[in-house]
Design a protein around this motif. Structure first.
Motif, PDB file in Angstrom:
ATOM      1  N   SER A   1     -22.881  65.152  68.982  1.00  0.00           N
ATOM      2  CA  SER A   1     -23.651  64.385  69.969  1.00  0.00           C
ATOM      3  C   SER A   1     -25.147  64.589  69.754  1.00  0.00           C
ATOM      4  CB  SER A   1     -23.249  64.777  71.389  1.00  0.00           C
ATOM      5  OG  SER A   1     -23.434  66.171  71.595  1.00  0.00           O
ATOM      6  N   VAL A   2     -25.542  65.801  69.344  1.00  0.00           N
ATOM      7  CA  VAL A   2     -26.934  66.102  68.996  1.00  0.00           C
ATOM      8  C   VAL A   2     -26.914  67.040  67.798  1.00  0.00           C
ATOM      9  CG1 VAL A   2     -27.803  65.850  71.364  1.00  0.00           C
ATOM     10  CG2 VAL A   2     -27.087  68.104  70.540  1.00  0.00           C
ATOM     11  N   ARG A   3     -28.024  67.093  67.060  1.00  0.00           N
ATOM     12  CA  ARG A   3     -28.123  68.048  65.947  1.00  0.00           C
ATOM     13  C   ARG A   3     -28.875  69.278  66.427  1.00  0.00           C
ATOM     14  NH1 ARG A   3     -27.445  68.537  60.814  1.00  0.00           N
ATOM     15  NH2 ARG A   3     -26.917  66.357  60.474  1.00  0.00           N
ATOM     16  N   CYS A   4     -28.198  70.421  66.414  1.00  0.00           N
ATOM     17  CA  CYS A   4     -28.842  71.674  66.804  1.00  0.00           C
ATOM     18  C   CYS A   4     -29.893  72.057  65.763  1.00  0.00           C
ATOM     19  CB  CYS A   4     -27.806  72.783  66.944  1.00  0.00           C
ATOM     20  SG  CYS A   4     -26.533  72.427  68.195  1.00  0.00           S
ATOM     21  N   GLY A   5     -30.970  72.678  66.218  1.00  0.00           N
ATOM     22  CA  GLY A   5     -32.101  72.959  65.349  1.00  0.00           C
ATOM     23  C   GLY A   5     -31.800  73.901  64.197  1.00  0.00           C
ATOM     24  N   TYR A   6     -30.759  74.738  64.319  1.00  0.00           N
ATOM     25  CA  TYR A   6     -30.437  75.701  63.272  1.00  0.00           C
ATOM     26  C   TYR A   6     -29.390  75.183  62.307  1.00  0.00           C
ATOM     27  CZ  TYR A   6     -26.110  76.571  65.861  1.00  0.00           C
ATOM     28  OH  TYR A   6     -24.900  76.410  66.479  1.00  0.00           O
ATOM     29  N   CYS A   7     -28.802  74.025  62.591  1.00  0.00           N
ATOM     30  CA  CYS A   7     -27.598  73.593  61.881  1.00  0.00           C
ATOM     31  C   CYS A   7     -27.916  73.022  60.510  1.00  0.00           C
ATOM     32  CB  CYS A   7     -26.852  72.558  62.717  1.00  0.00           C
ATOM     33  SG  CYS A   7     -25.323  71.994  61.923  1.00  0.00           S
ATOM     34  N   ASP A   8     -27.169  73.500  59.509  1.00  0.00           N
ATOM     35  CA  ASP A   8     -27.289  73.033  58.137  1.00  0.00           C
ATOM     36  C   ASP A   8     -25.978  72.412  57.655  1.00  0.00           C
ATOM     37  OD1 ASP A   8     -28.794  72.807  55.685  1.00  0.00           O
ATOM     38  OD2 ASP A   8     -27.593  74.430  54.867  1.00  0.00           O
ATOM     39  N   PHE A   9     -25.043  72.188  58.591  1.00  0.00           N
ATOM     40  CA  PHE A   9     -23.734  71.652  58.223  1.00  0.00           C
ATOM     41  C   PHE A   9     -23.831  70.155  57.951  1.00  0.00           C
ATOM     42  CE2 PHE A   9     -21.593  75.089  61.044  1.00  0.00           C
ATOM     43  CZ  PHE A   9     -21.887  76.037  60.096  1.00  0.00           C
ATOM     44  N   ASN A  10     -22.797  69.618  57.322  1.00  0.00           N
ATOM     45  CA  ASN A  10     -22.749  68.189  57.024  1.00  0.00           C
ATOM     46  C   ASN A  10     -22.300  67.438  58.278  1.00  0.00           C
ATOM     47  OD1 ASN A  10     -22.950  65.935  55.243  1.00  0.00           O
ATOM     48  ND2 ASN A  10     -20.715  65.846  55.234  1.00  0.00           N
ATOM     49  N   THR A  11     -23.254  67.217  59.181  1.00  0.00           N
ATOM     50  CA  THR A  11     -22.959  66.551  60.438  1.00  0.00           C
ATOM     51  C   THR A  11     -23.995  65.468  60.705  1.00  0.00           C
ATOM     52  OG1 THR A  11     -24.261  68.112  61.754  1.00  0.00           O
ATOM     53  CG2 THR A  11     -21.940  68.655  61.405  1.00  0.00           C
ATOM     54  N   TYR A  12     -23.603  64.512  61.528  1.00  0.00           N
ATOM     55  CA  TYR A  12     -24.444  63.366  61.831  1.00  0.00           C
ATOM     56  C   TYR A  12     -24.257  62.976  63.286  1.00  0.00           C
ATOM     57  CZ  TYR A  12     -24.105  63.094  56.756  1.00  0.00           C
ATOM     58  OH  TYR A  12     -24.123  63.411  55.416  1.00  0.00           O
ATOM     59  N   THR A  13     -25.365  62.660  63.944  1.00  0.00           N
ATOM     60  CA  THR A  13     -25.241  62.056  65.263  1.00  0.00           C
ATOM     61  C   THR A  13     -24.954  60.570  65.070  1.00  0.00           C
ATOM     62  OG1 THR A  13     -27.574  61.472  65.455  1.00  0.00           O
ATOM     63  CG2 THR A  13     -26.936  63.701  66.155  1.00  0.00           C
ATOM     64  N   LEU A  14     -24.431  59.946  66.104  1.00  0.00           N
ATOM     65  CA  LEU A  14     -24.132  58.521  65.990  1.00  0.00           C
ATOM     66  C   LEU A  14     -25.420  57.722  65.800  1.00  0.00           C
ATOM     67  CD1 LEU A  14     -21.292  58.127  68.633  1.00  0.00           C
ATOM     68  CD2 LEU A  14     -21.146  58.699  66.204  1.00  0.00           C
ATOM     69  N   THR A  15     -26.524  58.218  66.337  1.00  0.00           N
ATOM     70  CA  THR A  15     -27.816  57.555  66.137  1.00  0.00           C
ATOM     71  C   THR A  15     -28.236  57.628  64.674  1.00  0.00           C
ATOM     72  OG1 THR A  15     -28.498  58.094  68.386  1.00  0.00           O
ATOM     73  CG2 THR A  15     -30.243  57.525  66.820  1.00  0.00           C
ATOM     74  N   GLU A  16     -28.028  58.789  64.041  1.00  0.00           N
ATOM     75  CA  GLU A  16     -28.382  58.937  62.628  1.00  0.00           C
ATOM     76  C   GLU A  16     -27.561  58.007  61.746  1.00  0.00           C
ATOM     77  OE1 GLU A  16     -29.789  63.618  62.367  1.00  0.00           O
ATOM     78  OE2 GLU A  16     -27.655  63.134  62.266  1.00  0.00           O
ATOM     79  N   LEU A  17     -26.297  57.793  62.110  1.00  0.00           N
ATOM     80  CA  LEU A  17     -25.444  56.915  61.316  1.00  0.00           C
ATOM     81  C   LEU A  17     -25.830  55.456  61.501  1.00  0.00           C
ATOM     82  CD1 LEU A  17     -21.954  58.574  61.797  1.00  0.00           C
ATOM     83  CD2 LEU A  17     -23.320  58.507  59.712  1.00  0.00           C
ATOM     84  N   GLY A  18     -26.390  55.130  62.666  1.00  0.00           N
ATOM     85  CA  GLY A  18     -26.830  53.764  62.914  1.00  0.00           C
ATOM     86  C   GLY A  18     -25.670  52.835  63.195  1.00  0.00           C
ATOM     87  N   PRO A  19     -25.961  51.569  63.483  1.00  0.00           N
ATOM     88  CA  PRO A  19     -24.897  50.600  63.787  1.00  0.00           C
ATOM     89  C   PRO A  19     -24.049  50.323  62.551  1.00  0.00           C
ATOM     90  CG  PRO A  19     -27.024  49.492  63.603  1.00  0.00           C
ATOM     91  CD  PRO A  19     -27.306  50.963  63.558  1.00  0.00           C
ATOM     92  N   ARG A  20     -22.758  50.196  62.751  1.00  0.00           N
ATOM     93  CA  ARG A  20     -21.861  49.894  61.639  1.00  0.00           C
ATOM     94  C   ARG A  20     -21.922  48.406  61.333  1.00  0.00           C
ATOM     95  NH1 ARG A  20     -18.006  52.628  64.534  1.00  0.00           N
ATOM     96  NH2 ARG A  20     -16.355  51.143  64.052  1.00  0.00           N
ATOM     97  N   ASP A  21     -21.793  48.076  60.043  1.00  0.00           N
ATOM     98  CA  ASP A  21     -21.967  46.683  59.628  1.00  0.00           C
ATOM     99  C   ASP A  21     -20.670  45.887  59.646  1.00  0.00           C
ATOM    100  OD1 ASP A  21     -20.575  47.710  57.495  1.00  0.00           O
ATOM    101  OD2 ASP A  21     -22.218  47.502  56.049  1.00  0.00           O
ATOM    102  N   GLY A  22     -19.586  46.533  60.074  1.00  0.00           N
ATOM    103  CA  GLY A  22     -18.315  45.814  60.147  1.00  0.00           C
ATOM    104  C   GLY A  22     -17.534  45.810  58.852  1.00  0.00           C
ATOM    105  N   SER A  23     -18.065  46.404  57.786  1.00  0.00           N
ATOM    106  CA  SER A  23     -17.354  46.438  56.513  1.00  0.00           C
ATOM    107  C   SER A  23     -16.218  47.443  56.570  1.00  0.00           C
ATOM    108  CB  SER A  23     -18.307  46.821  55.379  1.00  0.00           C
ATOM    109  OG  SER A  23     -18.700  48.178  55.496  1.00  0.00           O
ATOM    110  N   ALA A  24     -15.307  47.340  55.606  1.00  0.00           N
ATOM    111  CA  ALA A  24     -14.159  48.252  55.572  1.00  0.00           C
ATOM    112  C   ALA A  24     -14.589  49.683  55.344  1.00  0.00           C
ATOM    113  CB  ALA A  24     -13.189  47.815  54.470  1.00  0.00           C
ATOM    114  N   ALA A  25     -15.774  49.848  54.723  1.00  0.00           N
ATOM    115  CA  ALA A  25     -16.243  51.208  54.422  1.00  0.00           C
ATOM    116  C   ALA A  25     -17.003  51.835  55.579  1.00  0.00           C
ATOM    117  CB  ALA A  25     -17.129  51.197  53.177  1.00  0.00           C
TER     118      ALA A  25
END
Length: 414
Positions: free
Chosen positions: A41-65
């Motif tokens: 839901s949010v990116r913690c300031g110390y986090c280095d893991f492979n994670t993404y907030t939905l805002t960072e991913l942005g709107p999906r374009d509807g493609s299969a990928a």
């Protein structure tokens, strides 16, 4: 901030095919499956893991990928189909499953259960298989936990981190500390084991703050406790704050004092260390999935950026969810690169991982220079003498756990 970069490696066949030598031992070794859910839901300031907030991913374009909370399970099931083809019948059944992240419980419980059902259908689960999901205390409800328990999950690892509000604020953790106890009770009420994850060494955290967190964790009576020293990773928001002098860098001596306090309080409360950063109330409460990592066993990592290891071959998936999904949609492996470990690399990892656990490393695994170093390590108080002499195993003392890297360096020195 972007998560950490992946290592270089050699190309992976589009089919994901593994060398025959890697598959040869599958029938005689356990297989675990790790599922990486990269959403937070949010990116913690110390986090280095492979994670993404939905805002960072942005709107999906509807493609299969495109991949998001509602389509993640479909992508994971597609990779499980690939895993079944690559590993074949020798990999059956799976003994442990661990769903991590990110925050896996951002997904609907029904989707987590659907992924677990997909593992069961493709591989089977051993009787009494351990099935864990990580969760934030604010991301679960009695209803969602009940659905997970009915669906086959046996264990929940809650990200408590601290009981002290100003420490949580520095870490940018958003959960209410009071919700940890409620979440623990809710997990227990549906019959699952519960683990609490703690972090020590946060800038501004006093020894009294850390004691308060430990005592709060013990008071909740979890089955298992993990306590990790905070690592300030390059590229994170916290690293920038340290560099600019906004927060102080944690001191090694401070972290050592906090580790010793953790071991003292947890041991007094009936927990026993079984890995440098992990304590359990009983042998049955140890995390069997993580023990498999530390014993060099086989596992397949599902999801964006997930790492896998089978028979001395290690590979890692494309990190970004869209790139990961695109590879699967194209009918190929999501793996970005791999490495085939040399004999020396496998030896070094055996020593590194084997010395971290309470069962220790058999002396006869060590090469001559390593065996010769044991007497000096005993004399320096880093290795338990009776365990080495009587049981033929290298077992770290408490001081040795604090200096585990030093021990490993001396054991593998040529």
């Amino acid at each position: 901030m972007p998560p950490s970069s992946l290592p270089d490696g050699e190309p992976v066949p589009a089919s994901g095919e593994l060398p025959g030598s890697a598959l040869a031992g599958l029938a005689t070794t356990d297989l675990g499956i790790y599922v990486h859910v990269p959403f937070c839901s949010v990116r913690c300031g110390y986090c280095d893991f492979n994670t993404y907030t939905l805002t960072e991913l942005g709107p999906r374009d509807g493609s299969a990928a495109a991949i998001g909370l509602d389509t993640y399970a479909d992508a994971a099931l597609a990779e499980l189909d690939l895993a079944r083809r690559v590993l074949g019948d020798a990999a059956l059944p799976v003994s442990t499953v661990f769903v991590g992240g990110g925050t896996p419980t951002m997904l609907r419980s029904a989707d987590l259960v659907r992924v677990l059902s997909g593992i069961r259908e493709r591989f089977g689960l051993t009787p009494g298989a351990e099935v864990t999901t990580e969760a934030n205390p604010d991301s679960v409800t009695p209803e969602s936990l009940a659905e997970l328990a009915v669906g086959g999950f046996t264990r929940v690892s809650l990200g408590m981190q601290s009981a002290v509000p100003h420490v949580l604020a520095t870490l940018e953790r958003t959960h209410d500390p009071d919700n940890v106890a409620r979440a623990v009770e809710a997990v227990r009420a549906v019959g699952m084991q519960v683990s609490l994850d703690l972090i020590y060494g946060t800038p501004g955290e006093s020894l009294a703050d850390w004691r308060r967190s430990l005592e709060a964790a013990v008071a909740m009576g979890p089955d298992h406790v993990s306590a990790y020293a905070l690592v300030v990773e390059d590229g994170t928001k916290l690293a920038g704050q340290v560099r600019r002098g906004q927060v102080p860098m944690p001191e090694d001596d401070d972290e050592a004092d906090k580790y010793e306090l953790a071991d003292e309080l947890l041991t007094r409360a009936g927990y026993q260390w079984y890995e440098v950063s992990n304590w359990a109330r009983s042998d049955g409460a140890r995390c069997r999935h993580n023990l498999a990592y530390w014993s060099g066993a086989n596992w397949w990592g599902v999801g964006p950026g997930a790492h896998s290891h089978v028979g001395g071959v290690r590979w890692w998936n494309a990190k970004h969810p869209a790139a990961y999904a695109a590879r699967l949609v194209a009918g190929g492996s999501p793996a970005l690169a791999r490495e085939i470990l040399s004999g020396d690399q496998r030896y070094d990892e055996t020593v590194l991982l084997g010395t971290r656990i309470v069962d220790g490393l058999p002396l006869d695994v060590l090469r001559g220079s390593g065996r010769a170093a044991v007497a000096g390590l005993i004399a320096d108080g880093l290795v338990d003498g009776p365990a080495a002499v009587g049981d033929g195993r290298v077992v770290l003392t408490r001081r040795g756990r604090l200096l585990a890297d030093t021990v490993v360096h001396r054991l593998i020195a040529w």
